[in-house]
Write a protein that holds these residues in place. Structure first.
Motif, mmCIF file in Angstrom:
data_model
loop_
_atom_site.group_PDB
_atom_site.id
_atom_site.type_symbol
_atom_site.label_atom_id
_atom_site.label_comp_id
_atom_site.label_asym_id
_atom_site.label_seq_id
_atom_site.Cartn_x
_atom_site.Cartn_y
_atom_site.Cartn_z
ATOM 1 N N SER A 5 0.815 -1.218 0.000
ATOM 2 C CA SER A 5 0.000 0.000 0.000
ATOM 3 C C SER A 5 0.848 1.268 0.000
ATOM 4 O O SER A 5 0.396 2.324 -0.455
ATOM 5 N N VAL A 8 2.251 1.452 -4.026
ATOM 6 C CA VAL A 8 1.267 1.847 -5.037
ATOM 7 C C VAL A 8 1.047 3.357 -4.951
ATOM 8 O O VAL A 8 0.855 3.908 -3.872
ATOM 9 N N THR A 25 0.841 1.230 -10.120
ATOM 10 C CA THR A 25 -0.597 1.068 -9.910
ATOM 11 C C THR A 25 -0.966 -0.254 -9.253
ATOM 12 O O THR A 25 -2.032 -0.362 -8.657
ATOM 13 N N ASN A 26 -0.107 -1.268 -9.372
ATOM 14 C CA ASN A 26 -0.438 -2.581 -8.823
ATOM 15 C C ASN A 26 0.812 -3.449 -8.850
ATOM 16 O O ASN A 26 1.841 -3.044 -9.384
ATOM 17 N N PHE A 39 5.832 -4.731 -11.145
ATOM 18 C CA PHE A 39 4.905 -3.677 -10.784
ATOM 19 C C PHE A 39 4.252 -3.209 -12.073
ATOM 20 O O PHE A 39 4.915 -3.038 -13.096
ATOM 21 N N THR A 55 5.034 -2.458 -17.564
ATOM 22 C CA THR A 55 5.466 -3.181 -16.373
ATOM 23 C C THR A 55 6.914 -2.841 -16.058
ATOM 24 O O THR A 55 7.671 -2.383 -16.914
ATOM 25 N N ASN A 91 -2.966 -10.141 -7.405
ATOM 26 C CA ASN A 91 -2.651 -9.428 -6.184
ATOM 27 C C ASN A 91 -3.616 -9.940 -5.110
ATOM 28 O O ASN A 91 -4.818 -9.961 -5.324
ATOM 29 N N ASP A 110 -3.105 -5.954 3.223
ATOM 30 C CA ASP A 110 -1.843 -5.454 2.687
ATOM 31 C C ASP A 110 -0.833 -6.594 2.599
ATOM 32 O O ASP A 110 -1.012 -7.628 3.235
#
Length: 142
Positions: A5, A8, A25-26, A39, A55, A91, A110
């Motif tokens: 968290s 991101v 973003t993720n 990522f 990515t 995720n 998380d």
């Protein structure tokens, strides 16, 4: 240690050209949820359109700073589509977590990982943490 968290939303900065290359973003994990592999990033191209399929391999990260992720240059950002295998590594945030006896432990809030992107613990919605070694399965199925 790092929390997903907190990663991101961070900008990615290239040392070579000194500019922001995108925003995290993720994350995509290996199939066994042992390591963060990639990522996902969003970035603006020269015509200010957004690229959603970019990515960044975690092995290409030079440093995770308080305010940004640092890479050596923008050649580390891949603009190709992800393979089907990678897409399966979801995720785990908001997923149910189960023990080897089929008991639901809770819902993931998380992911906590080390400087080598190895997953150590999952933080649950009730603010407890559980070691990744104690998890049998995770699912976002209802």
């Amino acid at each position: 240690m790092f929390k997903l968290s907190n990663i991101v939303g961070k900008s990615i900065i290239s040392l070579y050209n000194g500019q922001i290359e995108g925003i995290i973003t993720n994350a995509i994990f290996d199939k066994k949820l042992q390591k963060v592999k990639y990522f996902l990033i969003i970035n603006e191209t020269n015509d200010e359109t957004l690229e959603l399929n970019s990515t960044l391999l975690t092995k290409d990260i030079y440093h995770i700073g308080q305010d940004a992720i640092v890479i050596k240059n923008n050649s580390y950002i891949m603009y190709s589509n992800l393979s089907d295998e990678t897409k399966l590594s979801i995720n785990p945030i908001n997923c149910d977590i189960f023990t080897t006896l089929g008991e639901k432990i809770g819902v993931v809030k998380d992911v906590i990982f080390d400087e080598h992107f190895n997953v150590i613990n999952l933080e649950l919605a009730d603010n407890n943490t559980i070691s990744i070694k104690n998890i049998a399965n995770y699912s976002n199925e209802l």
